[in-house]
Design a protein around this motif. Sequence first.
Motif, mmCIF file in Angstrom:
data_model
loop_
_atom_site.group_PDB
_atom_site.id
_atom_site.type_symbol
_atom_site.label_atom_id
_atom_site.label_comp_id
_atom_site.label_asym_id
_atom_site.label_seq_id
_atom_site.Cartn_x
_atom_site.Cartn_y
_atom_site.Cartn_z
ATOM 1 N N ASN A 103 0.792 -1.048 0.119
ATOM 2 C CA ASN A 103 -0.010 -0.125 -0.150
ATOM 3 C C ASN A 103 0.896 1.271 -0.242
ATOM 4 O OD1 ASN A 103 -2.440 -1.487 -0.131
ATOM 5 N ND2 ASN A 103 -2.596 -1.587 2.185
ATOM 6 N N PHE A 104 2.032 1.136 0.789
ATOM 7 C CA PHE A 104 2.956 2.426 0.778
ATOM 8 C C PHE A 104 3.547 2.923 -0.522
ATOM 9 C CE2 PHE A 104 6.998 4.196 1.521
ATOM 10 C CZ PHE A 104 7.006 5.229 2.242
ATOM 11 N N LYS A 107 0.758 4.155 -2.985
ATOM 12 C CA LYS A 107 0.523 5.401 -2.950
ATOM 13 C C LYS A 107 1.591 6.411 -3.759
ATOM 14 C CE LYS A 107 -1.998 5.266 1.567
ATOM 15 N NZ LYS A 107 -2.030 5.700 2.803
ATOM 16 N N HIS A 108 3.018 5.828 -3.432
ATOM 17 C CA HIS A 108 3.867 6.459 -4.227
ATOM 18 C C HIS A 108 3.781 6.418 -5.607
ATOM 19 C CE1 HIS A 108 6.878 7.863 -1.342
ATOM 20 N NE2 HIS A 108 6.536 6.809 -0.545
ATOM 21 N N MET A 110 1.099 6.392 -7.102
ATOM 22 C CA MET A 110 -0.228 7.085 -7.610
ATOM 23 C C MET A 110 0.428 8.592 -7.684
ATOM 24 S SD MET A 110 -3.324 6.060 -5.045
ATOM 25 C CE MET A 110 -3.844 4.221 -5.349
ATOM 26 N N ASN A 111 1.197 9.000 -6.847
ATOM 27 C CA ASN A 111 1.799 10.247 -6.870
ATOM 28 C C ASN A 111 2.764 10.651 -8.191
ATOM 29 O OD1 ASN A 111 0.752 11.157 -4.507
ATOM 30 N ND2 ASN A 111 2.574 10.493 -3.273
ATOM 31 N N ASP A 146 -5.008 -2.106 -9.510
ATOM 32 C CA ASP A 146 -5.163 -1.364 -8.400
ATOM 33 C C ASP A 146 -4.818 0.239 -8.857
ATOM 34 O OD1 ASP A 146 -5.941 -2.954 -6.768
ATOM 35 O OD2 ASP A 146 -3.926 -2.965 -5.425
ATOM 36 N N TYR A 150 -5.570 5.477 -12.758
ATOM 37 C CA TYR A 150 -4.572 6.484 -12.824
ATOM 38 C C TYR A 150 -3.563 6.086 -14.063
ATOM 39 C CZ TYR A 150 -5.645 7.613 -8.166
ATOM 40 O OH TYR A 150 -6.264 8.067 -6.935
ATOM 41 N N GLU A 185 -11.249 12.300 -2.711
ATOM 42 C CA GLU A 185 -10.517 12.137 -1.772
ATOM 43 C C GLU A 185 -10.921 12.570 -0.546
ATOM 44 O OE1 GLU A 185 -6.415 13.323 -3.317
ATOM 45 O OE2 GLU A 185 -6.749 11.648 -4.620
#
Length: 186
Positions: A103-104, A107-108, A110-111, A146, A150, A185
Amino acid sequence: MRKDSKEQHRINERIRVPEVRLVGDNVQEGIYPTREALKIAEQQELDLVEIAPTAKPPVCRVIDYQKFVYQQKKKLKEQKAKSVKVTVKEIRFGPQTDDHDYNFKLKHAMNFLSEGSKVKAFVFFKGRSILFKEQGEVLLLRFANDLEEYAKVEYMPIMEGKRMSIMLSPKKVTPGAKKENKKEEE
């Protein structure tokens, strides 16, 4: 005469062909002997510049050479500014990466994708962990799934030596869609 390394075009007396096709402003376009074309350029106090040396006969233009070189540099600079520089960010997994780490890294990714970078995710197999190829492939496919909203998948998981990788490129997001994503969000 030696051709200067700075000058990429032959100008004036350096043009050594019997005849040239003459183009330019304030010039009767056509095929002229080189001497006559030089005289026309001198009368206008401009340079005779060879634009297309491979044409039969070579195409020459009556212009101010310094101004011509300046405009070419300016066009080149504009083209360079318009070109998009694509960066590729890499995210590394092990074949048995747990949910928190996954998950960590998600998120990266996605950024990175929202910034416009491509993401190359890979599973690195050390020693006997190569036995878990299926787990690595499942992990990468889950990662791609996931990030579906994006990114789009450029290529499916590929085994490259001890690495299995997948490439994701960002989807083109319209300005309205960005606002909707921010509202979701919150």
